[in-house]
Design a protein around this motif. Structure first.
Motif, PDB file in Angstrom:
ATOM      1  N   ARG A 195      35.621  40.648  52.391  1.00 21.88           N
ATOM      2  CA  ARG A 195      34.741  39.484  52.455  1.00 21.88           C
ATOM      3  C   ARG A 195      33.310  39.793  52.019  1.00 21.88           C
ATOM      4  N   GLU A 196      32.966  41.051  51.917  1.00 27.37           N
ATOM      5  CA  GLU A 196      31.637  41.379  51.415  1.00 27.37           C
ATOM      6  C   GLU A 196      31.420  40.823  50.007  1.00 27.37           C
ATOM      7  N   LEU A 197      32.494  40.698  49.239  1.00 27.12           N
ATOM      8  CA  LEU A 197      32.377  40.176  47.887  1.00 27.12           C
ATOM      9  C   LEU A 197      31.926  38.720  47.862  1.00 27.12           C
ATOM     10  N   LEU A 198      32.072  38.014  48.987  1.00 24.78           N
ATOM     11  CA  LEU A 198      31.642  36.622  49.044  1.00 24.78           C
ATOM     12  C   LEU A 198      30.127  36.482  48.925  1.00 24.78           C
ATOM     13  N   ASN A 199      29.415  37.570  49.109  1.00 23.10           N
ATOM     14  CA  ASN A 199      27.953  37.539  49.053  1.00 23.10           C
ATOM     15  C   ASN A 199      27.385  37.908  47.681  1.00 23.10           C
ATOM     16  N   TYR A 200      28.241  38.106  46.675  1.00 25.61           N
ATOM     17  CA  TYR A 200      27.779  38.629  45.392  1.00 25.61           C
ATOM     18  C   TYR A 200      27.231  37.558  44.446  1.00 25.61           C
ATOM     19  N   ASP A 201      27.453  36.291  44.713  1.00 27.30           N
ATOM     20  CA  ASP A 201      26.922  35.186  43.892  1.00 27.30           C
ATOM     21  C   ASP A 201      27.287  35.341  42.412  1.00 27.30           C
ATOM     22  N   PRO A 202      28.588  35.303  42.076  1.00 29.93           N
ATOM     23  CA  PRO A 202      29.003  35.551  40.687  1.00 29.93           C
ATOM     24  C   PRO A 202      28.755  34.385  39.732  1.00 29.93           C
ATOM     25  N   GLN A 203      28.546  33.178  40.263  1.00 30.37           N
ATOM     26  CA  GLN A 203      28.240  32.010  39.425  1.00 30.37           C
ATOM     27  C   GLN A 203      29.299  31.770  38.350  1.00 30.37           C
ATOM     28  N   ARG A 204      30.559  31.887  38.752  1.00 29.49           N
ATOM     29  CA  ARG A 204      31.735  31.644  37.889  1.00 29.49           C
ATOM     30  C   ARG A 204      31.844  32.626  36.730  1.00 29.49           C
ATOM     31  N   LYS A 205      31.123  33.739  36.784  1.00 29.45           N
ATOM     32  CA  LYS A 205      31.221  34.732  35.724  1.00 29.45           C
ATOM     33  C   LYS A 205      32.109  35.910  36.123  1.00 29.45           C
ATOM     34  N   THR A 206      32.781  35.784  37.256  1.00 26.51           N
ATOM     35  CA  THR A 206      33.783  36.769  37.668  1.00 26.51           C
ATOM     36  C   THR A 206      35.066  36.041  38.019  1.00 26.51           C
ATOM     37  N   ARG A 207      36.161  36.477  37.420  1.00 20.89           N
ATOM     38  CA  ARG A 207      37.491  35.931  37.713  1.00 20.89           C
ATOM     39  C   ARG A 207      38.236  36.935  38.584  1.00 20.89           C
ATOM     40  N   ILE A 208      38.517  36.555  39.819  1.00 19.68           N
ATOM     41  CA  ILE A 208      39.294  37.405  40.715  1.00 19.68           C
ATOM     42  C   ILE A 208      40.727  36.902  40.729  1.00 19.68           C
ATOM     43  N   ARG A 209      41.663  37.825  40.575  1.00 19.81           N
ATOM     44  CA  ARG A 209      43.082  37.476  40.529  1.00 19.81           C
ATOM     45  C   ARG A 209      43.753  38.084  41.764  1.00 19.81           C
ATOM     46  N   PHE A 210      44.170  37.227  42.699  1.00 19.98           N
ATOM     47  CA  PHE A 210      44.835  37.700  43.905  1.00 19.98           C
ATOM     48  C   PHE A 210      46.316  37.951  43.599  1.00 19.98           C
ATOM     49  N   SER A 211      46.751  39.187  43.805  1.00 25.05           N
ATOM     50  CA  SER A 211      48.146  39.554  43.561  1.00 25.05           C
ATOM     51  C   SER A 211      49.006  39.042  44.709  1.00 25.05           C
ATOM     52  N   LEU A 212      50.081  38.355  44.365  1.00 32.17           N
ATOM     53  CA  LEU A 212      50.948  37.746  45.371  1.00 32.17           C
ATOM     54  C   LEU A 212      52.403  38.057  45.073  1.00 32.17           C
ATOM     55  N   MET A 213      53.181  38.164  46.154  1.00 34.48           N
ATOM     56  CA  MET A 213      54.634  38.243  46.083  1.00 34.48           C
ATOM     57  C   MET A 213      55.169  37.773  47.427  1.00 34.48           C
ATOM     58  N   PRO A 214      56.469  37.515  47.571  1.00 32.79           N
ATOM     59  CA  PRO A 214      57.000  37.069  48.860  1.00 32.79           C
ATOM     60  C   PRO A 214      56.628  38.022  49.999  1.00 32.79           C
ATOM     61  N   HIS A 215      56.401  37.439  51.175  1.00 25.92           N
ATOM     62  CA  HIS A 215      55.847  38.185  52.307  1.00 25.92           C
ATOM     63  C   HIS A 215      56.646  39.438  52.651  1.00 25.92           C
ATOM     64  N   HIS A 216      57.939  39.291  52.857  1.00 23.92           N
ATOM     65  CA  HIS A 216      58.722  40.427  53.346  1.00 23.92           C
ATOM     66  C   HIS A 216      58.809  41.529  52.296  1.00 23.92           C
ATOM     67  N   MET A 217      58.763  41.154  51.017  1.00 23.35           N
ATOM     68  CA  MET A 217      58.777  42.174  49.970  1.00 23.35           C
ATOM     69  C   MET A 217      57.447  42.921  49.949  1.00 23.35           C
ATOM     70  N   SER A 218      56.357  42.191  50.128  1.00 18.88           N
ATOM     71  CA  SER A 218      55.045  42.838  50.158  1.00 18.88           C
ATOM     72  C   SER A 218      54.947  43.821  51.315  1.00 18.88           C
ATOM     73  N   LYS A 219      55.490  43.470  52.470  1.00 21.67           N
ATOM     74  CA  LYS A 219      55.446  44.374  53.623  1.00 21.67           C
ATOM     75  C   LYS A 219      56.171  45.686  53.332  1.00 21.67           C
ATOM     76  N   LEU A 220      57.165  45.629  52.452  1.00 23.41           N
ATOM     77  CA  LEU A 220      57.935  46.820  52.126  1.00 23.41           C
ATOM     78  C   LEU A 220      57.248  47.675  51.063  1.00 23.41           C
ATOM     79  N   VAL A 221      56.739  47.053  50.014  1.00 22.10           N
ATOM     80  CA  VAL A 221      56.274  47.834  48.852  1.00 22.10           C
ATOM     81  C   VAL A 221      54.758  47.871  48.687  1.00 22.10           C
ATOM     82  N   ASP A 222      54.035  46.905  49.256  1.00 19.49           N
ATOM     83  CA  ASP A 222      52.564  46.876  49.157  1.00 19.49           C
ATOM     84  C   ASP A 222      51.957  47.657  50.319  1.00 19.49           C
ATOM     85  N   VAL A 223      52.079  48.946  50.283  1.00 21.26           N
ATOM     86  CA  VAL A 223      51.684  49.782  51.410  1.00 21.26           C
ATOM     87  C   VAL A 223      50.154  49.833  51.519  1.00 21.26           C
TER      88      VAL A 223
END
Length: 358
Positions: A195-223
């Protein structure tokens, strides 16, 4: 307070390997001062540390190294590599390695599999190069699938920038740099909610891409990553803070019932996102590529995940440019499952632009 506990769980630096000249840089001095109790181990260069960079990477200490070891060095080779998917250019990295330990990650293969965070302290040199490079490109005149207006620079290819931001202000400096560049923006994918990144004031000049996959699979492989529900829950906040917010469906792993799990995930995403986020949402879809050598190392520390990642019955060999033996889903199967997920996205989140799927 919850976020602080999350960061403390991810990183507790006990050892710092460092090149001899890191104290010559303000960023190096700042980081050393931040961890005054850490054991300091001087090394000739950041990428030649025998006790970390043996082939198996001290697999018995795999997770300990991720949490407790930091490497400080300088980035000497500066170049922006052309790209054609999520960015126009891959920027010279301000770090490599990661505090997380996703079992499918390709990055550990580059440094002998023991791959804690290496932070480059000569951030001013890196930023100067990027500013000059963007200046040479001139104004972007033709819209494309990457961006309608700006040249886009990927800065997180070799790690996770949200975790890097817990170490020092390299990321904050880069966000502020691109905020002022008239023709360029930056992008990175992340699996960690900082959440510290919320204070950076990027003004739409930074694109953040949240990586997603099904929950139970993430618990197994997204260590050692943030839970999928936490990543989704923060997306509206990041957009309100001035980020362009996208999603990365990666890697997509095939197993019995996979598409039903993705349907539930996409429905959760649809229910959670605000209308402003939906109007600007775009996705990349990347199916699993695995590696034989990484598979053999993973068997020593996380064999359960390999039951789903290593599937010779439905995978085929594809040699990399460096001669490594990679595997991906067989052509006929892959064409089918790529179409299945793209169609599901079109039905469930029709407002989401799919930049590419492979």
């Amino acid at each position: 307070m919850l976020q602080e506990k999350t960061i403390d769980h991810l990183l507790s630096i006990h050892q710092i390997y460092h090149e001899p000249d890191v104290r010559d840089y303000a960023r190096g001095r700042e980081i050393l001062a931040k961890y005054p109790d850490a054991e300091l181990i001087e090394v000739k260069t950041h990428n030649l540390i025998p006790e970390l960079y043996g082939f198996e990477g001290a697999v018995e200490d795999w997770l300990w190294n991720k949490k407790n070891v930091l490497i400080l060095g300088t980035k000497h080779s500066l170049s922006a590599r052309p790209n054609t998917r999520s960015s126009h250019w891959v920027a010279p990295s301000q770090s490599n390695g990661c505090a997380m330990s996703c079992s499918y990650c390709y990055v550990p293969r580059r440094k002998g599999y023991a791959n804690p965070i290496t932070t480059f302290v000569n951030i001013e040199k890196i930023m100067g190069y990027l500013e000059r490079h963007a200046g040479r490109q001139g104004k972007k005149l033709t819209p494309d699938q990457i961006d309608p207006q700006y040249w886009v620079y990927e800065i997180g290819e070799n790690g996770d920038c949200s975790a890097d931001a817990a170490i020092c202000d390299n990321m904050k400096d880069l966000v502020q740099l691109y905020r002022g560049l008239p023709n360029a923006k930056l992008t990175f994918a992340t699996k960690f909610v900082n959440r510290e990144l919320l204070n950076y004031d990027p003004q739409r000049k930074t694109r953040i891409r949240f990586s997603l996959m099904p929950h139970h699979m993430s618990k197994l492989v997204d260590v050692r990553t943030s839970p999928i529900s936490d990543r989704i829950a923060v997306m509206n906040d990041f957009h309100e803070a001035g980020y362009e917010v996208n999603v990365s469906f990666a890697p997509v792993i095939f197993y019995e019932g996979w598409l039903d799990d993705w349907r539930r995930l996409l429905e959760e995403l649809d229910d959670s996102l605000s209308e402003p986020v939906k109007r600007q949402l775009a996705a990349e879809i990347i199916f699993l590529t695995h590696n034989q050598q990484l598979h053999e190392v993973n068997l020593e520390w996380h064999p359960k995940a390999e039951q789903l990642l290593w599937r010779p019955d439905i995978q085929q060999v594809k040699y990399s440019q460096t001669g490594q033996r990679n595997v991906r889903y067989k052509n006929n199967l892959k064409r089918e499952i790529v179409d299945d997920l793209v169609n599901l996205c079109t039905q469930t989140i029709p407002y989401c632009v799919i930049r590419y799927a492979f």
